[in-house]
Enzyme design. Structure first.
Site, PDB file in Angstrom:
ATOM      1  N   GLN A 196       0.862  -0.906   0.178  1.00  0.00           N
ATOM      2  CA  GLN A 196      -0.025   0.132   0.018  1.00  0.00           C
ATOM      3  C   GLN A 196       0.805   1.353  -0.109  1.00  0.00           C
ATOM      4  O   GLN A 196       1.461   1.565   0.881  1.00  0.00           O
ATOM      5  CB  GLN A 196      -0.833   0.103   1.266  1.00  0.00           C
ATOM      6  N   ALA A 237     -11.758   2.683   4.023  1.00  0.00           N
ATOM      7  CA  ALA A 237     -10.829   1.721   3.393  1.00  0.00           C
ATOM      8  C   ALA A 237      -9.798   2.462   2.624  1.00  0.00           C
ATOM      9  O   ALA A 237     -10.347   3.786   2.297  1.00  0.00           O
ATOM     10  CB  ALA A 237     -11.666   0.627   2.812  1.00  0.00           C
ATOM     11  N   HIS A 238      -8.936   1.927   1.951  1.00  0.00           N
ATOM     12  CA  HIS A 238      -8.041   2.462   1.155  1.00  0.00           C
ATOM     13  C   HIS A 238      -8.691   3.269  -0.230  1.00  0.00           C
ATOM     14  O   HIS A 238      -9.674   2.575  -0.727  1.00  0.00           O
ATOM     15  CB  HIS A 238      -6.958   1.679   0.656  1.00  0.00           C
ATOM     16  N   ASN A 239      -7.966   4.116  -0.542  1.00  0.00           N
ATOM     17  CA  ASN A 239      -8.492   4.954  -1.788  1.00  0.00           C
ATOM     18  C   ASN A 239      -9.959   5.314  -1.661  1.00  0.00           C
ATOM     19  O   ASN A 239     -10.299   5.824  -2.706  1.00  0.00           O
ATOM     20  CB  ASN A 239      -8.321   3.815  -2.901  1.00  0.00           C
ATOM     21  N   SER A 257     -11.938   2.240  -2.328  1.00  0.00           N
ATOM     22  CA  SER A 257     -12.387   2.991  -3.538  1.00  0.00           C
ATOM     23  C   SER A 257     -13.594   3.455  -3.741  1.00  0.00           C
ATOM     24  O   SER A 257     -14.062   3.572  -4.940  1.00  0.00           O
ATOM     25  CB  SER A 257     -11.878   2.173  -4.597  1.00  0.00           C
TER      26      SER A 257
END
Lengths: 351, 351, 351
Positions: A196, A237-239, A257
């Site tokens: 990441q 969460a990521h993005n 995302s």
């Protein structure tokens, strides 16, 4: 510390009703109220309390000014005016500048003017703490991270290396900003880590609640825009990208995302799928299950609310035999000669 | 730091398309892409981006090799190959060995070769930190706990006395491993504590997310098997057993003494009852309510997804009057002479 | 350390079956059991295990005394008696008094007799730690906070300035007590902070789980009454009041200003709206969505439980076309001459 109603009125552009030299030394609830303190009335449901309150004064809206039976302040938005007054009495943000002897501040970190670094804190090399910021006890600011001026990391906040916070951010205890996104790929011997390599970029005037976690992006960054308000125990969460002035209540989780628009209000314990888009000005009611993009502004909800357990079990049983009920209706329609408009039963709903 | 495509191909067993001496100094997304960096195409939906990307090279699967308009690498599993390449550029795992002066490491702890113990960390007597492990800032490793070689406790991780982690585990900030299981018994004066005398045993290659909590067992241990992946803000109650290579997404809670099989995929915000069994290879979709054992592998889900609030309220009303609708259908059936196949309404569903 | 059955019987008012000089040096599960240790049988489902257990002795209820095939103890409530015995073997609460050299204890703090303050802890000015309390590693006790005698802050617990804990409280790692309530008001330039000037008042004998967060009140205090049990990852918002001896399971969130009565049992991952009242002795089953006050004691639940995904998708489709099914039934009723008792479809349900 105290203020007269006249002083408060001048400071916040309000109108005094009654004695302008009434002294206020704190805030209180309307019921029962505390003499010498100021309460507020924003919700018309509590109008009856105006006559009984023991508060020294009350902030009211224009429509309730006539209902005041003692001194008061009249405001366009009485809740906001009350908040402004209350802020005068808030000692939670007071601090003295200086670095506590027990803090570990790397010589390669940049510490602005008037910054407080509390006991047991860690500021790694290359971190940059903007002027006037408060870094509370046991906070960790990773190498190369940037904290905008006037920010406040309450205590035990974790800021990963390279994460950026804007001006005047406020982060509650236990929040984690920049943990590893949950990126894994199945290899021949089990899950393998997908690095990441992105970061988290947080805008100005953002609040992040206690024990909330925001993962860093996989390649690009996770982005929290200006003015966002995040409550406790939230997972971003990521993005993900959270738009300006969006507020999210506690226990909500947003998968990777996903983009949430500006000025959204997301209730508590909402679950939002990954890789979807939520438009600006969307309101999602608490505990909703957001499985698809919401492209139009509006109010959305889902879920079956509480019932006595006996009724709930019957409801579950009835829902489970809905297919049979549809069959029965179809058979009756055939019997009486109504052409069935079959709605299909393909289960191809997009979930 | 940079690599040629030829070097990457050799290292990871990939096939070069185009100039093997193309230099790569990082990774990027396919759209828009960054010159000099490498992107990847795994999802056919994004195939059109291949022609437009500004990336210096792209990792693709065999079926997309022909679609490359510039240099690239061809892999059986392009996402996995991309992850392998990306790991070369991951500085998040770099560290130097040594114990920070502010860390409290008990003389009775065993610290392996090449271990890093960060600032403000605590390692109690009898703890055993395997070689090459990284104990980040403010982590706490309790007495007698064992951390397998090559593990990484990112920051502010709590490991209770006696807890065991296997090799190469990775724990994100704020995670708590070995908190007291929620064991209480009602006595004459209120709740009394049921001591939690078990521990937590974590296998090799396990990842545990930020602010996730894993309670120790009441008598026997809570067990997290090899290769498990746990996301953020997950709750694993006492005496659960999570099988090998199972992955669980954020905000999921599993009540006590439940066994989850191997290679399961549990979505986000799932709630799983206590004392049940979930078979191997089960997929539970996000936000599902798992009230009973799932004895067959397969995909499971539950919940009513999001709708405009007006529709949602109508749906709730309709579901609540399902019993009356069944009555109406029954009456119609009687009127037209159809023998009702009553499905019962006993509410004896096992919930 | 070991005890004879006779010693245990005398200490806890139990009845010995078999040899009273049988030595017990620990506890075990009934299946398979461990020689020299004591197990228990509370659930009649496991009765068959009595004959096979390898345990040195078993605690049973009166109805199972006859089923003992070896030594045992007979108790009115065998689970509670087992817990009492197990507590004798619990080393998790042992500690020595003293303040660790790395702890930062302000000279203006009051530290009672026999208190332990662990490494890296912070105790601010004016804090008052009652006699015999354990303040574990990296805990933070804010200025003016009061910790009742005999309490235990396990590790990395955050207690905000001015928060009060009663006697014998136990707080698990990562818990945050007194974070800022989520009070915001929309101003012309975005969200503005509504100061949170109240505190958190926690009664005696309260347990608070790992990474749970309790926000301080806006004006008045958030109140957790005597004997409350809170599991991990729970969110209690500002100005909630949780009644005596109420137990709440993990991952539950309660929005602001809600009152929960005494002796309630709230399941895991329950969501409770703000500004509602829950009566005494209410049981809410796991994952329920509590949208309104529950004024009568009883058992409540909600939610659609797990199903194979294919069935689940069909169920969602059927629920979505319930309005059409009602229309079809109405049409059939008209056709056969039944007067429709239309239940309305106004969506005015109170949610």
């Amino acid at each position: 510390m105290s203020y007269t109603l006249a002083e408060l009125a001048e400071r916040f552009g309000l109108e005094v009703v009654g004695a302008g030299d009434t002294r206020i030394d704190g805030v209180c609830t309307l019921s029962p109220g505390v003499p010498g303190r100021i309460g507020f009335l924003a919700n018309p449901r509590y109008r009856a309390a105006l006559a009984q309150t023991r508060a020294g004064a009350v902030v009211v809206g224009r429509r309730d000014a006539a209902g005041l039976t003692g001194p008061g302040l009249v405001a366009k938005d009485p809740y906001r005016a009350f908040a402004q007054v209350a802020r005068l009495f808030d000692r939670n943000r007071d601090f003295g500048a200086g670095i506590h002897a027990s803090a570990c501040v790397d010589p390669g970190a940049t510490i602005g003017e008037g910054v407080h670094v509390g006991p047991q804190a860690v500021v790694e090399a290359g971190a940059d703490i903007g002027a006037g910021s408060y870094i509370g006890p046991a906070c960790i600011v990773g190498s190369g991270a940037k904290i905008g001026a006037g920010s406040r990391l309450e205590a035990r906040v974790y800021i990963h290396a390279g994460v950026q916070l804007g001006l005047r951010c406020q982060v509650q205890p236990g929040a984690v900003i920049g943990s590893r996104g949950f990126g894994n790929v199945m290899g021949p011997g089990g899950w393998e880590e997908v690095p990441q390599l992105g970061s988290v970029v947080v805008g100005d005037d953002v609040e992040i609640g206690a024990n909330t976690t925001i993962d860093r992006g996989a390649i690009d960054d996770t982005v929290i825009a200006n003015g966002v308000r995040l409550d406790n125990l939230i997972m971003i969460a990521h993005n993900c990208r959270i738009g300006e002035h969006t507020a999210i209540a506690a226990c909500t989780g947003i998968a990777g995302s996903t983009t949430v628009g500006a000025r959204c209000m997301i209730g508590g314990a909402v679950g939002i799928n990954g890789h979807i888009q939520i438009a600006d000005d969307v309101v999602v009611l608490g505990r909703a299950m957001v499985t698809q993009s919401l492209t139009e502004k509006g109010v959305y909800g889902s879920g079956l609310p509480i019932a006595p357990a006996r009724e709930w079990r019957k409801t579950v049983a009835r829902v489970r035999r809905l297919g049979k009920l549809e069959d029965r209706v179809r058979r009756v329609e055939q019997t009486v000669g109504i052409k069935t408009q079959d709605e299909g039963d393909d289960g191809q709903e997009q979930l």
